[in-house]
Design an enzyme around this catalytic site. Structure first.
Site, PDB file in Angstrom:
ATOM      1  N   GLU A 202       4.583  -3.175  -6.781  1.00 35.59           N
ATOM      2  CA  GLU A 202       5.692  -3.965  -7.312  1.00 35.59           C
ATOM      3  C   GLU A 202       5.771  -3.911  -8.834  1.00 35.59           C
ATOM      4  OE1 GLU A 202       3.690  -4.976  -4.865  1.00 35.59           O
ATOM      5  OE2 GLU A 202       5.101  -5.175  -3.205  1.00 35.59           O
TER       6      GLU A 202
ATOM      7  N   HIS B 137       4.824 -15.941   2.869  1.00 36.91           N
ATOM      8  CA  HIS B 137       6.048 -15.145   3.044  1.00 36.91           C
ATOM      9  C   HIS B 137       7.297 -16.006   3.187  1.00 36.91           C
ATOM     10  CE1 HIS B 137       3.478 -11.732   3.423  1.00 36.91           C
ATOM     11  NE2 HIS B 137       4.451 -10.938   3.813  1.00 36.91           N
TER      12      HIS B 137
END
Lengths: 336, 325
Positions: free
Chosen positions: B60, B129
């Site tokens: 990322e 999440h």
């Protein structure tokens, strides 16, 4: 006095034209004096914040950056004054930035760790260790996708190699075959922790693990740095992807101005001073009849004058107006 | 006009922008062959090729940093981060580099990049999440933060994001991907930033939301009208930065009551900022303290009933409104 460096210490004819050697000599001496003067102005309270001096490492910036063409880019860590100056940024404006003044490269918004001049291809000055490595990959990607073929010389310290972004950037660079030279200035210490204590292997092996050509060179030898970086430039320019250089170097001063230097011995500093890049190059030129005492004195005087001019420029430059505080937070099409 | 789901509207925006501007390209985790984790980029690889629809490793920070560099090099990248949960790994690049370069360079550099990511809970994906971090990104000067609630806005705002010279953090609630609506097919259709949308007019209370919470606000407004004869106005912020406070304040001055709805935690959240600004600008018009309906102050649990209890609901909104009368 013996010179221990590989290229500069070797015998034989000059490896570069005399004019270029003298330019290297002047520029290294200029950066040295610029940094000493900046340190002096810091202790006098003229420069504030963090100040990381580049003294000792001049051969890296000068040797490597002059292997580039003007259109190529440099992106560096926060010990960045020398890189900016070698890339052609007006040193008066660099000093004015250290002073935080309106004529500084960022008008006083960046300071010592953030020297940018896009008109010269100087892309910064990054103060978060390793953050600029992925950015360099992106610059390389743009160069490749737009067919511009400019090279990005990405300079960082040995402290970077423990960061995850180092590995992400190297992997992406090879996958995407970007024209980026990863240039590691290994000055043996990530602040106060020795390099030997913070890495379980050798730096070039990390690059090699990502299938990137990697060399380790003498970063105290401006000629070796220059010739080796030229090889890297040829490699990148030919579209062969990234290239990795580890330059073994040494900083004479502490990590920053507030470093008590408890982690290293005076002997070590002295040992490196014996291999000083400026002295080595001067002796190299003297031995080949390319410079004499008189000319060296002239150069030293010019350095002194030019650095004093930087100080005078910075001192004379106004403080930025408080009215500009909100300028450039975002770029709006209406000119914001 | 055509009726489509939000994921298809987003794809249309990407397709049109890739066609319009040769400097636009996409990169991210699984956006190519896989078609995107939420099928937003499906089919784009076939049309535009692997240079412009670029699959990346799971890295990322690396790919956001590379997006910044590509933007500095004259391209207009869109980087997809799969979900906002993983964006925390790239937080330094977004906050310290993308958001600050324009200012720190005194205007020499700017970073025209779109970062797309999915957000929100409700799918039993548990604590790591299920984040709603819109407010976190809205905290940083230099960024723009966009959170559409419907397909038309999603398309118009995403196309607008590609025309911005700054980094735009574009956050899509996972519950909205399947939401259907009419979407203009005009390739020049844009939704301007900083313009909140009054989705439903009312006179008794203003319910302010963004992204997924807007739909709960609409359902709550219908329940209030039906059950309690309370007329609720619903304001969809659409962008958190820039923030259209004028529309919110105008509405509150009309209704004299405000309820803020968001999926994020209440403590230190964006709703607190909204509440403070309402207080600063409309204090004398308020007939009740500003109320906030947010997630409970816990990491998101996996169990369905526990998760449901942690998330705000339309019943919570109705309850908060009724408490004001």
């Amino acid at each position: 006095m013996t010179v221990e460096t590989a290229v500069t210490g070797a015998s034989g004819g000059p490896v570069l034209p005399a004019g270029q050697l003298e330019r290297f000599l002047y520029e290294m001496a200029f950066i040295r004096r610029f940094e000493e003067k900046a340190g002096e102005m810091y202790t006098r309270g003229k420069i504030r914040g963090f100040l990381h001096l580049y003294t000792g490492q001049e051969a890296c910036a000068v040797g490597a950056i002059h292997a580039l063409e003007e259109r190529d880019r440099v992106i560096a860590h926060y010990r960045d004054h020398g890189h900016a100056i070698a890339k052609g940024v007006d040193p008066k404006r660099v000093m004015a930035e250290l002073y935080g003044r309106v004529d500084g490269t960022s008008g006083g918004r960046g300071g010592s760790m953030h020297i940018y001049d896009t008109s010269k291809g100087m892309m910064g000055g990054y103060a978060i260790v390793t953050a600029h490595l992925p950015v360099a990959v992106g610059l390389g990607l743009a160069s490749a996708m737009k067919g511009e073929n400019f090279i990005t010389l990405c300079i960082f310290g040995d402290g970077s190699v423990g960061e995850g972004e180092f590995h992400e950037a190297l992997n992406l660079a090879v996958l995407w075959k970007v024209p980026v030279i990863f240039f590691c200035e290994n000055n043996l210490y990530g602040m106060g922790v020795s390099f030997a204590e913070s890495l379980s292997t050798e730096i070039p092996k990390l690059a090699a693990a990502y299938n990137m050509p990697a060399v380790s060179i003498d970063g105290m030898d401006v000629l070796e740095v220059h010739l080796e970086t030229k090889k890297a430039v040829e490699h990148c320019r030919a579209g062969k992807g990234p290239y990795f250089i580890e330059a073994m170097t040494y900083r004479y001063r502490g990590h920053s101005m507030s470093d008590p230097e408890l982690y290293r011995l005076k002997d070590e500093i002295e040992e490196y001073r014996r291999r000083d890049a400026i002295t080595s190059l001067r002796l190299y030129m003297e031995e080949r009849g390319l410079i004499d005492q008189g000319r060296w004195r002239e150069l030293e005087e010019r350095v002194e004058r030019d650095v004093e001019e930087c100080i005078a420029f910075a001192e004379a430059s106004p403080q930025p107006s408080i009215g500009t505080l909100f300028d450039h937070v975002t770029k709006e099409s209406n000119g914001g | 006009m055509a009726e489509m789901r939000m994921r298809d509207a987003l794809r249309e925006a990407l397709r049109e922008e890739l066609r319009r501007d040769p400097t636009v390209f996409l990169m991210g985790e699984d956006i190519g062959a896989y078609g995107g984790s939420y099928s937003v980029t499906k089919g784009l690889l076939e049309e535009f090729g692997p240079e412009r629809v670029r699959d990346t490793p799971i890295a990322e920070s690396g790919i956001i940093g590379a997006g910044i560099g590509a933007a500095l090099g004259g391209l207009r990248p869109m980087v997809e981060l799969m979900t906002i949960n993983f964006s925390l790994l790239a937080l330094d690049q977004i906050v310290n580099t993308a958001a600050k370069l324009h200012y720190m360079t005194n205007g020499q550099m700017h970073v025209p990049m779109v970062i797309r990511m999915a957000s929100g809970g409700g799918s039993q994906l548990a604590a790591t999440h299920s984040h709603s971090l819109e407010g976190l990104y809205a905290h940083f000067p230099g960024l723009k933060v966009v959170c559409p609630s419907n397909p038309a806005d999603a398309k118009g705002l995403l196309k607008r994001a590609f025309r911005d010279d700054n980094t735009v953090v574009f956050i899509e609630h996972t519950a909205n991907y399947g939401f259907k609506g009419e979407v203009p097919d005009d390739p020049d259709f844009l939704v301007e930033f900083g313009q909140a949308n009054v989705l439903r007019e009312g006179s008794d209370v203003t319910i302010v939301g963004y992204s997924g919470s807007v739909h709960q606000a609409m359902r709550a407004a219908a329940m209030l009208e039906e059950q309690d004869e309370i007329s609720a106005e619903v304001v969809d912020l659409r962008t958190l930065r820039p923030l259209d406070m004028d529309t919110v304040v105008r509405s509150v001055k009309k209704t004299n009551r405000a309820v803020i709805v968001e999926d994020a935690w209440k403590f230190g959240g964006f709703g607190g900022e909204l509440s403070a600004q309402i207080m600063e600008r409309a204090f004398d018009w308020l007939d009740a303290p500003v109320a906030r309906v947010c997630s409970k102050d816990v990491p998101m649990p996996y169990n369905r009933d526990l998760e449901f209890a942690a998330l705000p609901s339309e019943e919570d909104i109705v309850e908060a409104v009724l408490a004001m009368f």
